[in-house]
Design a protein around this motif. Structure first.
Motif, mmCIF file in Angstrom:
data_model
loop_
_atom_site.group_PDB
_atom_site.id
_atom_site.type_symbol
_atom_site.label_atom_id
_atom_site.label_comp_id
_atom_site.label_asym_id
_atom_site.label_seq_id
_atom_site.Cartn_x
_atom_site.Cartn_y
_atom_site.Cartn_z
ATOM 1 N N ILE A 26 24.036 12.332 5.934
ATOM 2 C CA ILE A 26 23.222 12.703 4.964
ATOM 3 C C ILE A 26 23.931 13.813 4.126
ATOM 4 O O ILE A 26 23.496 14.002 2.817
ATOM 5 N N ALA A 27 24.965 14.567 4.460
ATOM 6 C CA ALA A 27 25.642 15.102 3.869
ATOM 7 C C ALA A 27 26.489 14.390 2.688
ATOM 8 O O ALA A 27 26.507 14.823 1.367
ATOM 9 N N GLU A 28 26.943 13.390 3.110
ATOM 10 C CA GLU A 28 27.698 12.405 1.962
ATOM 11 C C GLU A 28 26.603 11.909 0.923
ATOM 12 O O GLU A 28 26.881 12.035 -0.394
ATOM 13 N N ALA A 29 25.368 11.538 1.475
ATOM 14 C CA ALA A 29 24.328 11.199 0.353
ATOM 15 C C ALA A 29 23.900 12.261 -0.447
ATOM 16 O O ALA A 29 23.638 11.946 -1.682
ATOM 17 N N HIS A 30 23.857 13.552 -0.173
ATOM 18 C CA HIS A 30 23.532 14.639 -1.182
ATOM 19 C C HIS A 30 24.872 14.929 -1.753
ATOM 20 O O HIS A 30 24.486 15.168 -3.125
ATOM 21 N N ARG A 87 0.864 -1.260 0.116
ATOM 22 C CA ARG A 87 0.025 0.016 -0.144
ATOM 23 C C ARG A 87 0.838 1.403 0.005
ATOM 24 O O ARG A 87 2.012 1.501 0.514
ATOM 25 N N TRP A 88 0.632 2.113 -0.771
ATOM 26 C CA TRP A 88 1.466 3.497 -1.065
ATOM 27 C C TRP A 88 0.636 4.696 -0.456
ATOM 28 O O TRP A 88 -0.445 4.757 -0.499
ATOM 29 N N GLN A 89 1.492 5.255 0.357
ATOM 30 C CA GLN A 89 0.909 6.581 1.129
ATOM 31 C C GLN A 89 1.120 8.123 0.112
ATOM 32 O O GLN A 89 1.783 7.871 -0.956
ATOM 33 N N LEU A 90 -0.077 8.598 -0.093
ATOM 34 C CA LEU A 90 -0.261 9.835 -0.731
ATOM 35 C C LEU A 90 0.877 10.828 -0.460
ATOM 36 O O LEU A 90 1.251 11.451 -1.386
ATOM 37 N N SER A 91 1.224 11.063 0.728
ATOM 38 C CA SER A 91 2.345 12.073 1.032
ATOM 39 C C SER A 91 3.633 11.769 0.295
ATOM 40 O O SER A 91 4.285 12.683 0.386
ATOM 41 N N TRP A 92 3.939 10.510 0.052
ATOM 42 C CA TRP A 92 4.971 10.134 -0.770
ATOM 43 C C TRP A 92 5.302 11.070 -2.147
ATOM 44 O O TRP A 92 6.323 11.024 -2.498
ATOM 45 N N ARG A 93 4.149 11.481 -2.597
ATOM 46 C CA ARG A 93 3.963 11.993 -3.839
ATOM 47 C C ARG A 93 4.469 13.537 -3.715
ATOM 48 O O ARG A 93 4.593 14.452 -4.665
ATOM 49 N N LEU A 94 4.492 14.063 -2.346
ATOM 50 C CA LEU A 94 4.880 15.313 -2.063
ATOM 51 C C LEU A 94 6.271 15.701 -2.332
ATOM 52 O O LEU A 94 7.232 14.886 -1.854
ATOM 53 N N GLY A 95 6.642 16.982 -2.800
ATOM 54 C CA GLY A 95 7.977 17.463 -3.039
ATOM 55 C C GLY A 95 8.680 17.465 -1.614
ATOM 56 O O GLY A 95 10.005 17.379 -1.658
ATOM 57 N N PHE A 96 8.012 17.646 -0.411
ATOM 58 C CA PHE A 96 8.450 17.659 1.028
ATOM 59 C C PHE A 96 8.394 16.625 1.662
ATOM 60 O O PHE A 96 9.012 16.542 2.825
ATOM 61 N N SER A 97 8.182 15.368 1.109
ATOM 62 C CA SER A 97 8.443 14.131 1.556
ATOM 63 C C SER A 97 9.872 13.543 1.265
ATOM 64 O O SER A 97 10.094 13.422 0.054
ATOM 65 N N THR A 120 16.428 16.799 -0.756
ATOM 66 C CA THR A 120 15.520 17.585 -0.263
ATOM 67 C C THR A 120 15.715 17.472 1.468
ATOM 68 O O THR A 120 15.511 18.481 2.124
ATOM 69 N N ALA A 121 16.027 16.393 1.815
ATOM 70 C CA ALA A 121 16.667 16.594 3.491
ATOM 71 C C ALA A 121 17.514 17.562 3.646
ATOM 72 O O ALA A 121 17.260 17.733 4.771
ATOM 73 N N VAL A 122 18.637 17.379 2.945
ATOM 74 C CA VAL A 122 19.478 18.584 3.199
ATOM 75 C C VAL A 122 18.815 19.865 3.195
ATOM 76 O O VAL A 122 19.214 20.854 4.223
#
Length: 882
Positions: free
Chosen positions: A270-274, A131-141, A302-304
């Motif tokens: 997260i810095a290295e992932a970015h 099952r897929w969450q609707l919020s995953w489609r947001l640019g801020f997720s 987005t996370a950074v």
């Protein structure tokens, strides 16, 4: 009209936060039915066919569903239309994204709208059976806070973003598998890529990781009606505005922040992932030239961006957030070092006023002093100007060219900047807060006494003072006060009056005669006229034309200090009445002579100048009669400035001194002037030949009646006796007059009626017997008797204080003021001027012989002395309050 779809035999409710396509696929799988058949049952139109391959749910149906299809799905599944609508991205419209004009697409140019596709959490898909969450489609997720994982951006096999295209409708769906078209031409279209997305690998984050905290805050913003955290606490903002702020700061992070600085600011994982690879657009596959202006393609990006943005916006207020943002601005790339108050306009659309205030607070150290005032940097919410030209013109009419003396004294440093030069500068600066007015324009609006260059020069000197922030705060508070309230004086009109008829020569002579003031040789008259002009017009005294007495030299201005010290209450009152008469002659009947804003606006500020309200008036009045330069001497002894002493004497002139050697010499000079102006032959002609009275000669020559009487005796000219010659009415014995007038407190009119003579004759007998007269306006006969009798019954500690007029009022004011931290606050609540209350308390302390209060100091409120507590107890015991 379309026939409603039959209800399904098996119903499956949507999961909280689930997307529409995920729910419909889950129902098809639950019924073991091809997705296309389920869609046709609901009445979905056939939107796509490729040969015999029916394509599934189009992307725009997941964005928004029309009312007819919404009702059909709700009827067939036994759910409400509102529940069905909440499964589409339209649920977030106006909060986390904006729909395009047509309403069937997400705008990618507002906030961080994603045109299609969805990120995902592999563990969530595994736990929910795909099952897929609707919020995953947001640019801020970008993260799953439940499983502490960064969201996956794409299929690990085909490398494409899931759910950008409709899934095939020919087969029973398996939502946990990648439904993108197969990468091999020979693959089955209905099976799609077929990679198991639950096996995708994503970055696992430790508990309490800043990225997880940031994701939680973002979802809280999206789900709430308004954000009220950090700098938004005093000005809550809607979700879309706060997300626009996050996006604007994120753009700066992704576009301009050097990698070395970024590594110092956020956790290494997260810095290295970015930083591991460049940001690549999911639509073009090319490196993005302006990262952050569109939705970042990767969850790590987005996370950074969001984590760094919230590290600023989570600060406890606008100014702390400004300090945090200042560090970011100082670290951005070299080409962006030219930053101004308006550069934030290029950061993106929809930015909230809170972020604009944070930006101004960040720029505070680099702003010019005029900008510091203009943008209200010292206030809780700095802002760009909002006042119109008309607003500032109205404010200018409420401001005198020579700033209000009590304010000027408080804002002027004791050394370096003369208060007289600073006054028009402060008046011009008062027009700068919250306005676009230039310094030159401001100087013109308050009377053209100075120009913008002079304002700028002295403003730079104020900026060098350690108290500059509090000076700017004072100006801002006062500007707000003037904008909010009407004032009793229109200084704009006062500046334009014709002052040609102000204090003519004959009026000056008459005032001098009535008040016992020596008229002088002309300079004193010019000083009086110049000072009266400044108080009336608000303009500098130098603006008065020379032929009317305008100041023309430093020596003349220094002499005016002497005039201020020698001015008596009687002369001050007479000049005030003359000024009011002048206003009335110009049809101004509804304005006081002077006015000033409440100095309570300065509470809590550390200012360079002294508080003139703290000047010890009894001691000042004593000092100004002792030296040749009394104002400077008093300022030195009392530890204050000359301007503070001048203002205190203007408001509370010292009583006329008793006759000293110096006064005797002054009287001798006046008599010498009288001898020169009225020789014996002229006096004889005026008094004996023309039968003029002494009063008429005094009016004509400007010398007092007492001087003329002494001159007549000197010339041997016999004076005529008045029609009520007191010697013809009998003799008044000294002992009787002392008993009746002094001890019994009877009035002169009462005694005169009893003896059958005039009040003036009774006063002459008192003079003959060397009995001092009570001042005019004193207590009546009955009041005096009652006061004396009642005082005998009072406690000893109060007796000395309640034997004079208005004593009970002074005691009452003391009792009312004792609960306040300062006399200033007590006077405000009692509705009287602060100086009036200070004088009354000082008089009461003088009558009682001991201090009643320990005056307030910085950090300590006013409090009673032990003696003051005794007075309060005694007054309470005898109910002495009126």
């Amino acid at each position: 009209m379309r026939t409603p779809a039959r209800t399904l035999p098996i119903r499956l409710p949507p999961l909280p936060g689930e997307a529409l396509d995920s729910w419909l696929e889950a129902m098809a799988r639950r019924m073991d039915t091809a997705l296309g058949d389920v869609l046709l049952h609901f009445g979905f139109p056939v939107r796509h066919r490729a040969g015999d391959q029916f394509r599934g749910i189009p992307a725009d149906w997941t964005i928004v569903l029309d009312e007819q299809l919404t009702n059909a799905v709700a009827h067939a599944t036994g759910t409400s239309p509102e529940t069905v609508a909440a499964l589409t991205l339209a649920h977030y419209d106006g909060r986390a994204l904006h729909m395009s004009a047509g309403g069937r697409a997400v705008s990618r140019h507002v906030l961080w709208g994603r045109g299609g596709g969805s990120r995902f959490c592999p563990e969530c898909l595994l736990a929910s059976d795909g099952r897929w969450q609707l919020s995953w489609r947001l640019g801020f997720s970008f993260a799953c806070t439940q499983h502490r994982r960064l969201l996956a951006d794409c299929c690990p096999h085909c490398g494409r973003v899931p759910r950008q295209r409709p899934r095939s409708g020919r087969s029973v769906p398996r939502p946990e598998l990648c439904g993108n078209p197969p990468t091999r031409p020979t693959g089955s279209i209905s099976a799609g890529c077929g990679t198991d997305l639950t096996c995708a690998s994503t970055l696992l984050l430790p508990p309490g990781h800043p990225v997880l905290i940031a994701q939680g805050r973002v979802m809280e913003i999206i789900d709430g009606a308004a954000a009220a955290f950090g700098p938004y606490r005093t000005s809550p903002q809607p979700a879309s505005a706060v997300l626009a702020d996050i996006r604007a700061l994120g753009i700066r992070v992704l576009s301009d922040l050097p990698a070395a600085v970024l590594r110092e600011q956020i956790p290494a994982d997260i810095a290295e992932a970015h930083l591991s690879t460049d940001a690549v657009s999911p639509h073009t596959g090319q490196t993005m030239e302006r990262p952050g202006f569109m939705a970042p393609p990767r969850a790590a990006d987005t996370a950074v961006a969001v984590t760094m943005a919230l590290s600023i916006l989570e600060q406890p207020g606008i100014h702390p957030a400004g300090e945090s943002l200042r560090g970011l601005l100082e670290a951005v790339r070299e080409e962006l070092t030219q930053i101004s108050a308006t550069s934030i306009d290029n950061w993106g659309r929809g930015i909230s006023p809170v972020l604009q205030s944070v930006h101004l607070a960040a720029l505070a150290p680099s702003l010019r002093p005029s900008e510091y005032v203009r943008y209200r940097i010292t206030t809780e919410t700095p802002r760009r100007p909002t006042r119109t030209t008309r607003d500032i013109e109205q404010r200018a009419r409420k401001v005198p060219t020579m700033f209000w003396p009590p304010w000027t004294i408080r804002l002027a440093p004791p050394e370096g900047i003369h208060a007289r030069a600073l006054a028009p500068v402060l008046a011009a600066l008062l027009l700068i807060p919250d306005s676009r007015t230039s310094l030159d324009q401001a100087a013109g609006l308050i009377g053209d006494a100075i120009d913008g260059t002079e304002v700028s020069r002295l403003l730079q000197e104020l900026d060098d003072l350690p108290q500059w922030p509090d000076i700017a705060t004072a100006l801002d508070r006062l500007a707000d006060y003037l904008d909010a309230y009407s004032t009793p004086i229109d200084y704009g009109r006062r500046r334009l009056l014709d002052y040609t008829g102000l204090l003519p020569h004959d009026r000056w002579l008459e005032i001098c005669r009535r008040t016992g003031t020596p008229p002088g040789t002309g300079r004193r008259e010019r000083i009086a006229r110049s000072q009266l002009f400044q108080r009336l017009s608000g303009l500098p005294a130098e603006s008065l034309p020379d032929d009317l007495g305008g100041l023309d030299s430093a020596e003349f201005r220094a002499t005016s200090l002497r005039f201020t010290a020698l001015q008596t209450p009687e002369l001050a009152h007479a000049l005030q009445q003359e000024a009011l008469n002048f206003l009335a002659s110009h049809h101004i009947h509804d304005e006081p002579l002077t006015w000033q804003p409440p100095t309570t606006l300065l509470a809590g500020l550390s200012l360079p100048g002294p508080d003139p309200a703290r000047v010890d008036l009894p001691r000042l009045h004593q000092l100004v009669r002792e030296r040749q330069h009394p104002v400077q001497h008093a300022a030195q002894v009392l530890g204050t400035t000359v301007e503070a002493i001048r203002h205190a004497l203007d408001e509370h002139p010292a009583p006329a001194p008793t006759l000293t050697k110096n006064a005797a010499r002054a009287t001798g000079r006046i008599r010498q002037q009288a001898r020169q102006a009225i020789p014996a032959e002229r006096f004889t002609r005026l008094y004996l030949d023309e039968h003029r009275s002494l009063q008429q000669i005094a009016t004509f020559t400007g010398f007092s009646r007492s001087v003329l009487t002494d001159l007549a005796k000197e010339y041997g000219i016999p004076l005529r006796e008045g029609p009520q010659d007191y010697r013809r009415r009998g003799t008044i014995e000294r002992d009787w007059l002392i008993d009746q007038y002094v001890h019994r407190r009877r009035t002169l009119p009462d005694l005169a009626r009893e003896t059958g003579m005039s009040t003036a004759n009774m006063a002459r007998w008192a003079h003959t017997h060397d009995i001092p007269l009570r001042s005019r306006g004193g207590a009546s006969h009955q009041t005096a008797l009652r006061t004396a009798e009642e005082a005998e019954e009072l406690p000893a500690v109060l007796r000395k204080a309640l034997t004079s007029p208005y004593a009970r009022q002074r005691l009452s004011r003391f009792l009312e003021a004792r609960s306040y931290p300062t006399l200033t606050e007590a006077a405000r609540d009692l509705g009287i001027h602060q100086s009036t209350l200070v004088i009354q308390i000082n008089r009461l302390e003088a009558d009682l012989g001991e201090p009643l209060f320990e005056r307030a100091e910085r950090g300590r409120a006013m409090r009673l002395t032990p003696f003051g507590e005794k007075v309060v107890a005694a007054a309470g015991a005898r109910s002495c309050q009126p």
